[in-house]
Design a protein around this motif. Structure first.
Motif, mmCIF file in Angstrom:
data_model
loop_
_atom_site.group_PDB
_atom_site.id
_atom_site.type_symbol
_atom_site.label_atom_id
_atom_site.label_comp_id
_atom_site.label_asym_id
_atom_site.label_seq_id
_atom_site.Cartn_x
_atom_site.Cartn_y
_atom_site.Cartn_z
ATOM 1 N N GLY A 61 0.817 -1.208 0.000
ATOM 2 C CA GLY A 61 0.000 0.000 0.000
ATOM 3 C C GLY A 61 0.849 1.255 0.000
ATOM 4 O O GLY A 61 0.596 2.212 -0.733
ATOM 5 N N LEU A 62 1.878 1.242 0.812
ATOM 6 C CA LEU A 62 2.791 2.379 0.879
ATOM 7 C C LEU A 62 3.472 2.606 -0.464
ATOM 8 O O LEU A 62 3.557 3.730 -0.952
ATOM 9 C CB LEU A 62 3.828 2.126 1.974
ATOM 10 C CG LEU A 62 4.857 3.207 2.238
ATOM 11 C CD1 LEU A 62 4.173 4.478 2.714
ATOM 12 C CD2 LEU A 62 5.854 2.733 3.274
ATOM 13 N N ARG A 63 3.925 1.537 -1.088
ATOM 14 C CA ARG A 63 4.584 1.647 -2.387
ATOM 15 C C ARG A 63 3.614 2.182 -3.445
ATOM 16 O O ARG A 63 3.968 3.059 -4.232
ATOM 17 C CB ARG A 63 5.153 0.294 -2.811
ATOM 18 C CG ARG A 63 5.958 0.366 -4.097
ATOM 19 C CD ARG A 63 6.605 -0.956 -4.472
ATOM 20 N NE ARG A 63 5.653 -2.032 -4.601
ATOM 21 C CZ ARG A 63 5.601 -3.102 -3.816
ATOM 22 N NH1 ARG A 63 6.450 -3.240 -2.820
ATOM 23 N NH2 ARG A 63 4.708 -4.043 -4.022
ATOM 24 N N THR A 64 2.396 1.693 -3.445
ATOM 25 C CA THR A 64 1.401 2.123 -4.421
ATOM 26 C C THR A 64 1.077 3.606 -4.271
ATOM 27 O O THR A 64 1.060 4.354 -5.247
ATOM 28 C CB THR A 64 0.107 1.287 -4.266
ATOM 29 O OG1 THR A 64 0.443 -0.091 -4.416
ATOM 30 C CG2 THR A 64 -0.931 1.674 -5.285
ATOM 31 N N ILE A 65 0.840 4.031 -3.045
ATOM 32 C CA ILE A 65 0.530 5.444 -2.782
ATOM 33 C C ILE A 65 1.720 6.326 -3.137
ATOM 34 O O ILE A 65 1.574 7.372 -3.761
ATOM 35 C CB ILE A 65 0.122 5.628 -1.300
ATOM 36 C CG1 ILE A 65 -1.230 4.957 -1.042
ATOM 37 C CG2 ILE A 65 0.074 7.110 -0.932
ATOM 38 C CD1 ILE A 65 -1.580 4.812 0.424
ATOM 39 N N THR A 66 2.909 5.884 -2.768
ATOM 40 C CA THR A 66 4.118 6.664 -3.049
ATOM 41 C C THR A 66 4.334 6.814 -4.545
ATOM 42 O O THR A 66 4.646 7.907 -5.029
ATOM 43 C CB THR A 66 5.351 5.993 -2.409
ATOM 44 O OG1 THR A 66 5.115 5.873 -1.004
ATOM 45 C CG2 THR A 66 6.597 6.802 -2.646
ATOM 46 N N GLU A 67 4.171 5.733 -5.279
ATOM 47 C CA GLU A 67 4.349 5.804 -6.731
ATOM 48 C C GLU A 67 3.366 6.792 -7.350
ATOM 49 O O GLU A 67 3.736 7.571 -8.232
ATOM 50 C CB GLU A 67 4.175 4.423 -7.360
ATOM 51 C CG GLU A 67 5.343 3.498 -7.088
ATOM 52 C CD GLU A 67 5.098 2.072 -7.531
ATOM 53 O OE1 GLU A 67 3.976 1.741 -7.974
ATOM 54 O OE2 GLU A 67 6.040 1.262 -7.421
ATOM 55 N N ASP A 68 2.130 6.788 -6.886
ATOM 56 C CA ASP A 68 1.121 7.713 -7.408
ATOM 57 C C ASP A 68 1.490 9.161 -7.085
ATOM 58 O O ASP A 68 1.450 10.028 -7.959
ATOM 59 C CB ASP A 68 -0.260 7.378 -6.831
ATOM 60 C CG ASP A 68 -1.326 8.302 -7.366
ATOM 61 O OD1 ASP A 68 -1.495 8.374 -8.607
ATOM 62 O OD2 ASP A 68 -1.974 8.985 -6.556
ATOM 63 N N LEU A 69 1.856 9.412 -5.833
ATOM 64 C CA LEU A 69 2.222 10.781 -5.445
ATOM 65 C C LEU A 69 3.466 11.266 -6.171
ATOM 66 O O LEU A 69 3.530 12.414 -6.615
ATOM 67 C CB LEU A 69 2.440 10.852 -3.926
ATOM 68 C CG LEU A 69 1.183 10.701 -3.069
ATOM 69 C CD1 LEU A 69 1.559 10.606 -1.593
ATOM 70 C CD2 LEU A 69 0.230 11.851 -3.294
ATOM 71 N N LEU A 70 4.457 10.395 -6.300
ATOM 72 C CA LEU A 70 5.673 10.780 -7.012
ATOM 73 C C LEU A 70 5.378 11.064 -8.487
ATOM 74 O O LEU A 70 5.920 12.010 -9.057
ATOM 75 C CB LEU A 70 6.736 9.692 -6.890
ATOM 76 C CG LEU A 70 7.511 9.674 -5.583
ATOM 77 C CD1 LEU A 70 8.423 8.447 -5.527
ATOM 78 C CD2 LEU A 70 8.324 10.934 -5.404
ATOM 79 N N GLU A 71 4.545 10.259 -9.093
ATOM 80 C CA GLU A 71 4.192 10.481 -10.499
ATOM 81 C C GLU A 71 3.551 11.858 -10.675
ATOM 82 O O GLU A 71 3.873 12.588 -11.608
ATOM 83 C CB GLU A 71 3.243 9.381 -10.989
ATOM 84 C CG GLU A 71 2.840 9.526 -12.438
ATOM 85 C CD GLU A 71 4.009 9.481 -13.410
ATOM 86 O OE1 GLU A 71 3.906 10.147 -14.467
ATOM 87 O OE2 GLU A 71 5.011 8.801 -13.132
ATOM 88 N N ARG A 72 2.676 12.229 -9.765
ATOM 89 C CA ARG A 72 2.056 13.561 -9.833
ATOM 90 C C ARG A 72 3.092 14.669 -9.688
ATOM 91 O O ARG A 72 3.053 15.674 -10.399
ATOM 92 C CB ARG A 72 0.993 13.706 -8.746
ATOM 93 C CG ARG A 72 -0.214 12.840 -8.959
ATOM 94 C CD ARG A 72 -1.197 13.034 -7.843
ATOM 95 N NE ARG A 72 -2.179 11.963 -7.829
ATOM 96 C CZ ARG A 72 -3.260 11.984 -7.093
ATOM 97 N NH1 ARG A 72 -3.515 13.005 -6.299
ATOM 98 N NH2 ARG A 72 -4.107 10.984 -7.136
#
Length: 97
Positions: A61-72
């Motif tokens: 979950g942490l990795r998924t959220i982080t990837e989304d935020l970083l992409e933005r």
């Protein structure tokens, strides 16, 4: 040594692009720092020989959220860099023309 065409000229930015770029870079740094700290905490909580399923789920979950935020954030940085390059191109064409 920089060429005169690579340096921003006066009036190159009329808005708050530079501060937006700095904020976006700071946000990426804060995000990575926070994620690293949280991930380290998760690593410490995993009991040897225990069921790590809940910990693995949290990491996922942490990795998924982080990837989304970083992409933005990367998109915001890329947009500002693109604008900067366009303005730099315009300024160099003005100088030649």
């Amino acid at each position: 040594m920089s060429s005169p065409n690579s340096l921003p000229g006066p009036g190159m930015f009329s808005g708050s692009e530079i501060s937006e770029l700095c904020d976006a870079i700071k946000d990426v740094h804060r995000l990575l720092t926070s994620v690293g700290a949280f991930f380290s905490e998760l690593e410490k909580t995993e009991a040897p020989g225990g069921n790590g399923l809940q910990i693995d789920f949290k990491k996922w979950g942490l990795r998924t959220i982080t990837e989304d935020l970083l992409e933005r954030q990367y998109q915001a940085v890329e947009q500002i860099v693109s604008f900067y390059r366009e303005e730099q191109d315009k300024m160099s064409k003005k100088g030649r023309g």
